[in-house]
Design an enzyme around this catalytic site. Structure first.
Site: not given
Length: 231
Positions: A86, A92, A163, A182
């Site tokens: 990211q 996200c 998140h 993630d």
């Protein structure tokens, strides 16, 4: 760094980007008790978790990221998994959706943004995928439109302490594992062998790791990717 409006858990984003909602849909998970998990349409292909960032979870993240970096020179046992770094602020939610959709072997509408993006990402590194996402116009307009039409008003303060992360199933030496994806992390996280099924094992992980480390916050939500519900 590019900056997007924070995205709600809105399945319309995926539908507009090329997901066939007659085949798979994103559905809310209403709780982690067994009877509530039984209500989720199965088989579950992926789970998205929205969680509050806390000091405890950040400390654990740093420890795990150091471990991932220490193994960076070793060949990845999850080479088929598409993980995206990211680099876009507030993206996200979109990256969580992309991780779910790119790693479940589903087909998309030919020529759709999802079909184009995932095909282009297969031979790229995580950083190259991030740069591609940041520069391609494929999703930015869909993201802005979907975030603007969510159930909540578009925030004027674009900083958020919430998140998204994503859990999918991937095989290591022929054995299915829970893998966490993630974009904030240093890489792919192996969460261990699947003992029951993806949904049940992820629910246990969320309770033991995320909820216990949240300092009492209740700002959690979970979404599953699976077949359309029959009820």
């Amino acid at each position: 760094m590019s900056r997007w409006i924070p995205l709600e858990s809105n399945p319309e984003w995926a539908n507009k980007a090329g997901l066939d909602k007659e085949e798979l849909q994103f559905s809310d998970i209403y709780g982690l008790d067994e009877e509530l998990l039984d209500m989720v349409s199965k088989p579950v292909k992926a789970v998205l978790l929205l969680f509050p960032i806390s000091k405890t979870l950040e400390a654990k993240r740093r420890e795990e990221d150091d471990l991932i970096r220490s193994k960076a020179s070793s060949p990845s046992l999850f080479s088929s998994v598409i993980w995206i770094k990211q680099t876009i602020s507030n993206a996200c939610g979109t990256i969580g959706l992309l991780h779910a959709l790119a790693n479940t072997g589903i087909k998309f509408a030919p020529g759709s943004p999802l079909a184009q993006f995932i095909a282009a990402c297969k031979d790229k590194t995580p950083q190259e995928r991030a740069e591609f996402l940041e520069t391609t116009p494929l999703f930015a307009e869909i993201h802005a439109e979907t975030a603007s039409t969510g159930q909540s008003a578009v925030p004027t303060d674009l900083d958020t302490d919430l998140h998204f992360t994503c859990f999918v199933e991937a095989e290591m030496e022929g054995v299915p594992h829970v893998v966490e994806l993630d974009g904030r992390r240093a890489g792919i996280m192996d969460r261990g062998k699947i003992y029951s099924d993806l949904l049940t094992d992820v629910a246990s992980l969320v309770k033991e790791t995320y909820i216990k480390g949240s300092s009492g916050s209740i700002q959690f939500s979970m979404t599953s990717l699976g077949p359309p519900a029959e009820w």
